[in-house]
Design a protein around this motif. Structure first.
Motif, PDB file in Angstrom:
ATOM      1  N   UNK A  68       0.866  -1.174   0.000  1.00 12.41           N
ATOM      2  CA  UNK A  68       0.000   0.000   0.000  1.00 12.41           C
ATOM      3  C   UNK A  68       0.904   1.225   0.000  1.00 12.41           C
ATOM      4  N   UNK A  69       0.377   2.325  -0.537  1.00 13.42           N
ATOM      5  CA  UNK A  69       1.196   3.526  -0.569  1.00 13.42           C
ATOM      6  C   UNK A  69       0.527   4.647  -1.332  1.00 13.42           C
ATOM      7  N   UNK A  70       1.342   5.629  -1.700  1.00 12.30           N
ATOM      8  CA  UNK A  70       0.846   6.842  -2.349  1.00 12.30           C
ATOM      9  C   UNK A  70       1.371   6.882  -3.785  1.00 12.30           C
ATOM     10  N   UNK A  71       0.472   7.021  -4.753  1.00  5.94           N
ATOM     11  CA  UNK A  71       0.865   7.053  -6.169  1.00  5.94           C
ATOM     12  C   UNK A  71       1.753   8.266  -6.425  1.00  5.94           C
ATOM     13  N   UNK A  72       2.907   8.037  -7.068  1.00  4.54           N
ATOM     14  CA  UNK A  72       3.748   9.183  -7.428  1.00  4.54           C
ATOM     15  C   UNK A  72       4.185   9.160  -8.889  1.00  4.54           C
ATOM     16  N   UNK A  73       3.805   8.107  -9.634  1.00  2.00           N
ATOM     17  CA  UNK A  73       3.985   8.078 -11.081  1.00  2.00           C
ATOM     18  C   UNK A  73       2.834   7.288 -11.694  1.00  2.00           C
ATOM     19  N   UNK A  74       2.305   7.782 -12.796  1.00  2.00           N
ATOM     20  CA  UNK A  74       1.218   7.095 -13.501  1.00  2.00           C
ATOM     21  C   UNK A  74       1.699   6.773 -14.910  1.00  2.00           C
ATOM     22  N   UNK A  75       1.681   5.491 -15.267  1.00  2.00           N
ATOM     23  CA  UNK A  75       2.180   5.067 -16.568  1.00  2.00           C
ATOM     24  C   UNK A  75       1.224   5.376 -17.702  1.00  2.00           C
ATOM     25  N   UNK A  76       1.746   5.275 -18.913  1.00  2.00           N
ATOM     26  CA  UNK A  76       0.969   5.528 -20.119  1.00  2.00           C
ATOM     27  C   UNK A  76      -0.251   4.610 -20.186  1.00  2.00           C
ATOM     28  N   UNK A  77      -1.390   5.171 -20.550  1.00  2.00           N
ATOM     29  CA  UNK A  77      -2.595   4.392 -20.717  1.00  2.00           C
ATOM     30  C   UNK A  77      -3.388   4.148 -19.450  1.00  2.00           C
ATOM     31  N   UNK A  78      -2.921   4.649 -18.337  1.00  2.00           N
ATOM     32  CA  UNK A  78      -3.625   4.452 -17.062  1.00  2.00           C
ATOM     33  C   UNK A  78      -4.602   5.599 -16.848  1.00  2.00           C
ATOM     34  N   UNK A  81      -6.781   7.276 -12.057  1.00  2.00           N
ATOM     35  CA  UNK A  81      -5.912   7.327 -10.870  1.00  2.00           C
ATOM     36  C   UNK A  81      -4.958   8.494 -11.049  1.00  2.00           C
ATOM     37  N   UNK A  82      -4.626   9.154  -9.954  1.00  2.00           N
ATOM     38  CA  UNK A  82      -3.795  10.351 -10.037  1.00  2.00           C
ATOM     39  C   UNK A  82      -2.677  10.295  -8.999  1.00  2.00           C
ATOM     40  N   UNK A  83      -1.629  11.068  -9.276  1.00  2.00           N
ATOM     41  CA  UNK A  83      -0.553  11.220  -8.296  1.00  2.00           C
ATOM     42  C   UNK A  83      -1.149  11.737  -6.983  1.00  2.00           C
ATOM     43  N   UNK A  84      -0.767  11.114  -5.905  1.00  2.00           N
ATOM     44  CA  UNK A  84      -1.280  11.489  -4.589  1.00  2.00           C
ATOM     45  C   UNK A  84      -2.372  10.578  -4.066  1.00  2.00           C
ATOM     46  N   UNK A 102       1.167  -3.467 -10.832  1.00  2.00           N
ATOM     47  CA  UNK A 102       0.483  -3.815 -12.074  1.00  2.00           C
ATOM     48  C   UNK A 102      -1.022  -3.951 -11.863  1.00  2.00           C
ATOM     49  N   UNK A 103      -1.459  -4.032 -10.593  1.00  2.00           N
ATOM     50  CA  UNK A 103      -2.889  -4.071 -10.254  1.00  2.00           C
ATOM     51  C   UNK A 103      -3.067  -3.296  -8.955  1.00  2.00           C
ATOM     52  N   UNK A 104      -4.120  -2.486  -8.886  1.00  2.00           N
ATOM     53  CA  UNK A 104      -4.301  -1.645  -7.715  1.00  2.00           C
ATOM     54  C   UNK A 104      -5.757  -1.213  -7.596  1.00  2.00           C
ATOM     55  N   UNK A 105      -6.083  -0.695  -6.437  1.00  2.00           N
ATOM     56  CA  UNK A 105      -7.396  -0.090  -6.203  1.00  2.00           C
ATOM     57  C   UNK A 105      -7.218   1.004  -5.167  1.00  2.00           C
ATOM     58  N   UNK A 106      -8.098   1.982  -5.196  1.00  2.00           N
ATOM     59  CA  UNK A 106      -8.073   3.009  -4.158  1.00  2.00           C
ATOM     60  C   UNK A 106      -8.416   2.372  -2.811  1.00  2.00           C
ATOM     61  N   UNK A 107      -7.745   2.809  -1.781  1.00  2.00           N
ATOM     62  CA  UNK A 107      -8.010   2.274  -0.455  1.00  2.00           C
ATOM     63  C   UNK A 107      -9.379   2.713   0.041  1.00  2.00           C
ATOM     64  N   UNK A 108     -10.184   1.787   0.557  1.00  2.00           N
ATOM     65  CA  UNK A 108     -11.482   2.167   1.122  1.00  2.00           C
ATOM     66  C   UNK A 108     -11.303   3.136   2.289  1.00  2.00           C
ATOM     67  N   UNK A 109     -12.282   3.994   2.466  1.00  2.00           N
ATOM     68  CA  UNK A 109     -12.223   4.984   3.545  1.00  2.00           C
ATOM     69  C   UNK A 109     -12.095   4.289   4.890  1.00  2.00           C
ATOM     70  N   UNK A 110     -11.195   4.798   5.711  1.00  2.00           N
ATOM     71  CA  UNK A 110     -11.017   4.263   7.054  1.00  2.00           C
ATOM     72  C   UNK A 110      -9.980   3.160   7.162  1.00  2.00           C
ATOM     73  N   UNK A 111      -9.503   2.642   6.032  1.00  2.00           N
ATOM     74  CA  UNK A 111      -8.503   1.583   6.050  1.00  2.00           C
ATOM     75  C   UNK A 111      -7.111   2.198   6.188  1.00  2.00           C
TER      76      UNK A 111
END
Length: 297
Positions: A68-78, A81-84, A102-111
């Motif tokens: 888990x973490x914070x997005x800081x680069x977004x690859x071509x075609x994605x 999802x945004x940085x941050x 290579x696979x991800x989802x936004x973290x649910x609120x409160x997690x």
């Protein structure tokens, strides 16, 4: 950046915390500043060189699939999802300060980041083995080694689907299993008879690799009704060994839904600093886990 890696297959002593070049997001990928990495049995199985067909690697190699973490680069075609953004997902070499997913989802609120890192591979595996073993609503599923991460997910997902679960675990984890909706019993001498007294079993999962495949086949009456994720010798007894992941994006989407509805929660038993990844592997291999272990970056 700092990254845990190994230059030869072997025990936890081969792990080293070293300087490494930062990875970058390619097409269809995102890079995250890793906050927490999930610790999975597959991590030390790869480190030992056990399952190279499913996870071919070149040495030296990094460690870890989940993070888990914070997005800081977004690859071509994605898109979408945004940085941050705060995300959790699956990639490679996640025991590091930066990792590509290579696979991800936004973290649910409160997690929290610690909680989120424990879900990706665990939920994908749980969904996959429930599907592969063919158990349905109204039937009974026996889960050997039910208190770990995958077991915790299986118990909750099965309960949501109307499946009765009998779970085996150590004496200290009996109340934990009951809290997740399982009919709990201990392993050890006499465990097969204890399970029989609880009723007939329609299907069984081996999640711990503790040498119980013959007994699971005996209890179900059919090797086709047993699936293992932990015993590489299972196919010799006609039992499917499940070691190749299905759709991780689909699994993450289902995990988000379950978590958001309060139907899935996997506790973090212990957190380790990045420099103590070897200790995390030692504890993971020892078993008796309740929930998940994670490495905090």
């Amino acid at each position: 950046m700092k990254r845990v890696s190994f230059a030869e297959f072997g025990g936890p002593e081969v792990l080293r915390l070293m300087d490494a070049e930062e990875p970058h997001a390619g097409p269809g990928q995102v890079r995250i500043a890793v906050r927490v990495a999930g610790v999975n049995p597959v991590d030390w199985r790869i480190r030992e060189g056990q399952i190279l067909k499913a996870h071919p690697i070149e040495l030296p190699a990094g460690v870890g699939l989940d993070a888990s973490g914070v997005v800081d680069e977004v690859g071509e075609g994605v898109a979408g999802i945004e940085v941050g953004d705060h995300v959790f997902g699956e990639g490679e070499s996640t025991y590091a300060e930066f990792a590509v997913l290579s696979a991800w989802a936004r973290m649910p609120e409160g997690l929290t980041f610690e909680e989120a890192a424990g879900y990706p591979s665990v939920v994908e595996t749980a969904l996959r083995v429930i599907r592969e073993v063919g158990v349905r609503s109204g039937q009974t599923l026996l889960v050997s080694g039910a208190s770990g991460g995958v077991g915790s997910a299986v118990l909750q997902i099965a309960r949501e689907r109307g499946i009765t679960v009998i779970g085996t675990a150590g004496a200290a984890n009996q109340e934990y299993l009951r809290g997740l909706g399982a009919v709990a019993t201990t392993y050890g001498e006499g465990w097969v008879e204890r399970v029989r007294r609880l009723g007939p079993v329609d299907a069984a999962l081996d999640l711990a690799g503790s040498g119980v495949i013959r007994e699971l086949v005996e209890l179900t009456g059919d090797p086709g009704k047993v699936v293992s994720i932990a015993d590489l010798g299972a196919p010799e007894l006609g039992v499917r060994f499940s070691g190749t992941a299905g759709s991780v994006p689909d699994a993450l989407a289902e995990a988000v839904g379950l978590i958001s509805r309060g139907k899935l929660h996997i506790p973090v038993e212990k957190s380790y600093p990045l420099a103590e990844a070897a200790a995390a592997h030692i504890d993971s291999q020892a078993g008796h886990t309740r929930g998940r272990r994670v490495v905090v970056i």
